[in-house]
Write a protein that holds these residues in place. Structure first.
Motif, PDB file in Angstrom:
ATOM      1  N   GLU A  49      67.840 125.815  11.495  1.00  0.00           N
ATOM      2  CA  GLU A  49      66.779 125.703  12.506  1.00  0.00           C
ATOM      3  C   GLU A  49      66.942 126.779  13.574  1.00  0.00           C
ATOM      4  N   THR A  86      63.980 128.206  16.480  1.00  0.00           N
ATOM      5  CA  THR A  86      62.625 128.354  17.026  1.00  0.00           C
ATOM      6  C   THR A  86      61.511 127.990  16.032  1.00  0.00           C
ATOM      7  N   PHE A 109      61.307 124.301  15.213  1.00  0.00           N
ATOM      8  CA  PHE A 109      61.026 122.988  15.805  1.00  0.00           C
ATOM      9  C   PHE A 109      60.126 123.130  17.049  1.00  0.00           C
ATOM     10  N   CYS A 110      60.400 124.142  17.857  1.00  0.00           N
ATOM     11  CA  CYS A 110      59.637 124.327  19.104  1.00  0.00           C
ATOM     12  C   CYS A 110      58.258 124.936  18.836  1.00  0.00           C
ATOM     13  N   ARG A 152      57.037 115.978  15.234  1.00  0.00           N
ATOM     14  CA  ARG A 152      58.506 116.022  15.257  1.00  0.00           C
ATOM     15  C   ARG A 152      59.152 114.940  14.374  1.00  0.00           C
ATOM     16  N   LEU A 179      68.252 124.265  19.210  1.00  0.00           N
ATOM     17  CA  LEU A 179      67.063 123.636  19.784  1.00  0.00           C
ATOM     18  C   LEU A 179      67.019 124.016  21.260  1.00  0.00           C
ATOM     19  N   TYR A 193      65.634 114.486  22.040  1.00  0.00           N
ATOM     20  CA  TYR A 193      65.788 114.795  20.614  1.00  0.00           C
ATOM     21  C   TYR A 193      66.715 113.802  19.904  1.00  0.00           C
ATOM     22  N   GLU A 220      69.950 126.303  25.380  1.00  0.00           N
ATOM     23  CA  GLU A 220      69.934 125.952  23.961  1.00  0.00           C
ATOM     24  C   GLU A 220      71.010 124.918  23.647  1.00  0.00           C
TER      25      GLU A 220
END
Ligand SMILES: C[S@@+](CC[C@H](N)C(=O)[O-])C[C@H]1O[C@@H](n2cnc3c(N)ncnc32)[C@H](O)[C@@H]1O
Length: 200
Positions: A112, A114, A116-117, A124, A145, A164, A191
């Motif tokens: 993962e 950038t 998920f964002c 989600r 994340l 999260y 992050e």
């Protein structure tokens, strides 16, 4: 709840590559992922990078001898950029299309960064379910994340560890879920590094 004001479809993303509107692109492998990859011994791992974009991570792994690396993206332009830099990368490992529709399964590792964002925050839960489905038993979801609020109408959409954690806890056991200490400078302190084991 964050709500995109644009449709985050293939055309949206492809256009951003075609017009060089990709402020997220580091132009090189991100340091935390490089450090993590350098700990991996088993070159036979089947690895997926979804929403890989220009995919410097896929290029690095492939050049290091990991031959089961797959790069998935909506945007053909991004996949073409990888193929141009790395002509030997197998065409069959360039998975053009929607991550949520991916059929290729049985991954040992999914990366993962950038992605998920970049998706609609309403997806989600579906993201967590799909990651779980794509991984083998014993497989891991590893990466970064954002631990930052970010935007509410266009990507990147942010969040926090507190937000999260319950989402991932349904399907994953956290091995690492912690502030990232070797982020690229503009993302320093914003992050989380995650390493999560698929629950069976
Ligand atoms: C913010 S960019 C990040 C790219 C890359 N991970 C990086 O760090 O440079 C998000 C990427 O996800 C891709 N993407 C967004 N939604 C997707 C989906 N549902 N399926 C496949 N790719 C998707 C976009 O085309 C884009 O390349």
């Amino acid at each position: 709840m964050q709500q995109p004001k644009v449709s985050l479809d293939k055309n949206y993303w492809d256009k951003r590559y075609k017009t060089s509107d990709f402020g997220w692109d580091l132009g090189e492998i991100s340091p935390p992922l490089k450090a993590y990859f350098d700990t991996l011994q088993n070159k036979n791992l089947k690895i997926l990078i979804p929403g890989a974009g220009n995919a410097y991570e896929a290029e690095y792994l492939f050049n290091k001898g990991f031959k089961q690396v797959y790069s998935c993206d909506f945007a053909r332009s991004a996949l073409n950029n990888l193929k141009q830099r790395c002509p030997d990368f197998p065409e069959s490992h360039l998975l053009e299309g929607d991550f949520f529709e991916l059929q290729e399964k049985g991954f040992d590792l999914i990366i993962e960064q950038t992605f998920f964002c970049a998706i609609n925050p309403a997806l989600r839960k579906k993201y967590v379910e799909k990651m779980h489905e794509l991984l083998k038993d014993g497989g891991r979801l590893v990466g970064l994340l954002f631990d930052d609020v970010l935007n509410s109408d266009v990507p990147p959409f942010g969040g926090s560890a507190a937000e999260y954690k319950p989402l991932f806890d349904t399907r994953f056991a956290p091995l690492r879920f912690e502030p990232c200490t070797n982020s690229v400078q503009p993302r320093a302190g914003r992050e989380l590094f995650i390493e999560m084991l698929k629950k069976t």
